[in-house]
Every structure is written in structure tokens, then in C-alpha cells.
Design an enzyme around this catalytic site. Structure first.
Site, PDB file in Angstrom:
ATOM      1  N   ASP C  27       0.855  -1.189   0.000  1.00  0.00           N
ATOM      2  CA  ASP C  27       0.000   0.000   0.000  1.00  0.00           C
ATOM      3  C   ASP C  27       0.890   1.239   0.000  1.00  0.00           C
ATOM      4  O   ASP C  27       2.118   1.130  -0.068  1.00  0.00           O
ATOM      5  CB  ASP C  27      -0.973  -0.006   1.190  1.00  0.00           C
ATOM      6  CG  ASP C  27      -0.260   0.071   2.536  1.00  0.00           C
ATOM      7  OD1 ASP C  27       0.893   0.556   2.602  1.00  0.00           O
ATOM      8  OD2 ASP C  27      -0.849  -0.352   3.534  1.00  0.00           O
ATOM      9  N   GLN C  28       0.293   2.412   0.069  1.00  0.00           N
ATOM     10  CA  GLN C  28       1.090   3.622  -0.101  1.00  0.00           C
ATOM     11  C   GLN C  28       1.989   3.915   1.104  1.00  0.00           C
ATOM     12  O   GLN C  28       2.777   4.857   1.061  1.00  0.00           O
ATOM     13  CB  GLN C  28       0.213   4.831  -0.452  1.00  0.00           C
ATOM     14  CG  GLN C  28      -0.648   5.346   0.667  1.00  0.00           C
ATOM     15  CD  GLN C  28      -1.453   6.567   0.213  1.00  0.00           C
ATOM     16  OE1 GLN C  28      -1.908   6.625  -0.917  1.00  0.00           O
ATOM     17  NE2 GLN C  28      -1.630   7.533   1.084  1.00  0.00           N
TER      18      GLN C  28
END
Lengths: 152, 152, 152, 152
Positions: C27-28
Site C-alpha cells: 500500500d502507499q
């Protein structure tokens, strides 16, 4: 589109990744949910880079460079199912400046029947998302592949 | 664990998020794949922050601060199904230094029956993954919630 | 919860699954999204069954029997990252009637440090979601495992 | 491909679905992982059916009929990001026997800029995966849409 795929993948693939279908990847139709093939294409892409000892992770870490996805075309031929052992055959189709085209064939291990095939288009970008060329070791490896195909 | 959940969620929730079950979220058992409830808990968490006009995205962008997940406990009571309209009720349970505990109840809209409930534990961290306190506006909002619960 | 995990996993695992972190799983925050560890636990579970030559797919197809997830507890210790080679160590902890408990440890290949550990609770059900015992070959294999652990 | 998209979507869409980007949908590039747009297309498709009071779930339950995905083409124009509010505009493009073509445009709410566009091709099938026509109420609604477009 069909003719393009066939033409693109007549030659042998550049890498083959093996994976097992996860329960999480199925849907209530009892088959693999269609978006997951794009994830598998990425598994194939990454495996192709690893084959040249040029891992994608190094590209991001060492060269601050990413391979963004600009387009994708997928043809679903026959559904993959839970626990199937899957081969993702990947082939570099073209490199023009910062643009790459990569082809994929998904089959069940030990079978010839095509489950899914596709092509993805990519743009090489820096952290700021501006276009750039692939760093040299990657570029040279890709160019070698394409040249070898022409002369084969 | 059951008693803890009940105790935790006896009071009204702090936020309610609404979502529709996606086909991609089902598996071949014909129900929602269990890992997706953790994704829904996150939807609930984010909605709780938005309710206070303190979006999570601002936390990352403005304060360079992230809320990492340190633990999760989930009880699956009854399966959610494709196209169900789902409510995720979220409640801040505790804040001790950089540690947060948040509780969740998942129900079908218009029904009382619990589909799933859970608790997640979080650690507030900076970009370097070292522990830190929540930035002030977030911290104050959370403290207000917890104090209001005590005096309610 | 920590003590329970330690006690549960002191003995060697019953199966070890190997996987490579996919880009899709990050994920980011730059690490593996937390819900994906539940997917990896399932990969470990399925591998444990395959080790006994009793694949999960046969359970559904031949015995019309499913192993539903009733609960999950996860402790996130240290983040896994893109392209990491991951081992999921799985261990059957208990079987009481239709209820199973299974433990997991996630580590990077070649390292001892725990990235994540967890326990899942399962209920064996038929197609109609009513509880039932595991079919005999599976039940016997699981009982053998648990007995071997006691006498080891 | 670009021309086809433009031609396909010049007319107004048949349905608009709204969603919020989830953290789970991002990857370590800091943007939405590309396979998730196919999931959003499905959200758009389902919303289009709901608009006609002909939910997809009824198709499976009442008519034992499924809309399988046979192909997909996606153009990624500009990345969507965490917490963006997204509109998925969906439009029925064609129906020929058991084959459907559907077009999509993804934009940020309140903006005109295209983030992503695509076309999916579908085959209507029964439980046994053999081709069949859409059940009458669905077929009639789709035909009305296509006729209205021609005469508009």
C-alpha cells in the site's frame, strides 16, 4: 485483437512464473475473479526482470524509477479455478523510448489450453511521474532480447 | 474475547460507514472472503476521522504521520453476501500515548444481527516508522470522544 | 495474547509455505497491506493440508464440506515489503468437534525475525453452512498430528 | 483504441457510481493499483443494472444466469489517489445475442479530467457456463437503452 495476440506470442516467452490459485482469488461464480489476471501478469513481468538478474525492486530503490501501467488488454478464454497450478508466460514485445509493451499467456501447468492472454503497455517514469528512459542495465537487457528475437 | 467485544461496543458508535458488497469481495464459498472485513474496518476508521473533519489523508500529507496496524481481532458471526448493503459502526475504544484501540461492528443495513465484529490496535508512527504521538488536532478530538464517553 | 502465541508455536510447524510479496499487496505506506496476511495464512493452511496429500479442494468437491473462518487474531511485528521472499509456518493447534484452531508465523526467508503471527479459528460446515465433523481421512490426519505433538 | 473510446462515450452515460478510494487499493507507488479499476468498472456495471431496478444478484438467483467477463481494455490516463471521491460512468455500448459490450469513464468527482477509461466484453452464460441470451426483463431494458441512443 485476436490476431495481434497470436502474432505477438508465436515466439517462445522470455520468462515463466508459476503460482497456485488462492481461495481469495476466486469469486462466487466459482472461478478466478477477472481482475486477478492483471495481478498475475505483474507476477510474470517481475519474474522476467528477475530472470535477467535485474529485479524491479532495484529499479525503484537504486534508480528511483518506476514502470507505470498505461494500458492493458485482456482476453479471457477459459476460467482458472481454485488450487490450479498456473504458469504465466511473459514476453517483451517492444520498447520505444520510455514505452514498453509486454505480452502474457496464462495456462494451467501441464496443459496447452490458453486460459487467458493479454498485453500491457507501460511508461517508465521517475518519482515525479515524468517520463524517462529505462536505466542502462535494464535498457540493454531489453534491447538484447528484442534483437535476439529479430535474428532468431 | 466475546465479553470484551460486548463491553467495548455497548455504547453508541462514533461513526457509521455504508458500503455495498462487491463481486470481487466474494469467494467460491458464495460469501464475502474473510480478509475483506479488515478492509471494511479501515473504511470505518477513515469515516470516523472524516466525521471530525480530520481526514486520514491530511495526517499523512500535512503531519507526515501514519497510523500503522499493530494487531487485529475479528469474530465472524454470519456471512455477508454479494450486493448486501453494509454498515460498519466504528468506535474509538482507547488512546494511550501512541497506541490506539478501535472497535467495529458490521451489520446489514436495516438489520440488527451482527455479521462481524472486531478490534484493531494501532501505533502512530512517522515516515521512519518510529513511534510518535498523534498530532494535536487529532489527539484533542480523540480525547474529547473518550472523555464524553466517560461522562455520558 | 502474546503469551498464547508463544506457547502455541514453541513446537515446530506442520507445514511451511513460500511466497513472494506482490506489488498488488503493498500500500502507499510502502509495506504489505495488513489484510493480506490473512490471505497468506490461508496459503499456509492450504499448504498444510497438501502436505498430508489431503488437498482442501478435494474436501469441497468430494465431501461437500468447507472450512469456514470463525475468528482471527493477528499481531503485526515488523512490516514485510515488496519482493520479499516470505515463509508462512503453519501449525494445527487444536481440533474439538467441528472446531479447528490453527497458528501461523510469518518470516522473511533466511531470517528469524517474526514479521507477523496469528491464530485462526474455523468451523467445519456443509454446503448448507450447518456444522459437521471433518471427513474421516482429514480428521484422522489432524488427530495424528495432535497426538504426535503430545507424545513428542 | 483511443478513437474507439471517444466514439463510444460521446453520448451521456447510462449510470454513475460513486466510491471513495480505499487505502487497500493503493500500492507503494502511492497511487491506485491498476487492477482495481477493473473492480470499479464492475461497480459501475452493477450500478447500471440497479438503475433499471434489475439488480445483478437477481439475475444469478432468479434466472440462474451469469454475466462472465470475456475481455477488457483499459487506458490509464492519470492516477487516482487515496481518499479521492471517484465517479464511474458506465454505458452499454452493444448487445449482440449473448454478447455485451460496456464502456467506462473514471473521473474524480467535480473534475472533468479522465483518470481511466475502458471497455469490457461479456458473455451471458448459465450455471454450466454455456452461452445463453439475457433473460427477458434485462434484455428488454438493454434493448430500450440502445434504441433510445440511436434515435436521440
Amino acid at each position: 485483437m485476436a490476431r495481434r495476440y497470436t502474432a505477438a506470442m508465436l515466439k517462445p516467452c522470455h520468462a515463466e512464473a508459476r503460482l497456485r490459485v488462492r481461495y481469495a482469488e476466486t469469486d462466487q461464480m466459482g472461478v478466478v475473479y477477472h481482475a486477478n489476471y492483471l495481478v498475475w501478469f505483474e507476477v510474470g513481468r517481475v519474474e522476467m526482470l528477475r530472470t535477467f538478474h535485474l529485479p524491479y525492486s532495484r529499479l525503484e530503490q537504486e534508480f528511483d524509477c518506476m514502470i507505470a501501467v498505461a494500458g492493458a488488454e485482456v482476453r479471457y478464454r477459459s476460467p482458472a479455478r481454485y488450487d490450479d497450478e498456473i504458469l504465466v508466460r511473459t514476453r517483451l514485445l517492444a520498447m520505444r523510448g520510455p514505452v514498453l509493451r509486454i505480452g502474457y499467456q496464462v495456462v494451467r501447468a501441464g496443459e496447452d489450453r490458453l486460459l487467458c492472454e493479454g498485453i500491457t503497455t507501460h511508461v517508465v517514469v521517475g518519482r515525479d511521474m515524468s517520463k524517462r528512459l529505462l536505466p542502462e542495465p535494464y535498457r540493454a537487457a531489453f534491447q538484447n532480447l528484442l534483437t535476439a528475437d529479430l535474428t532468431a
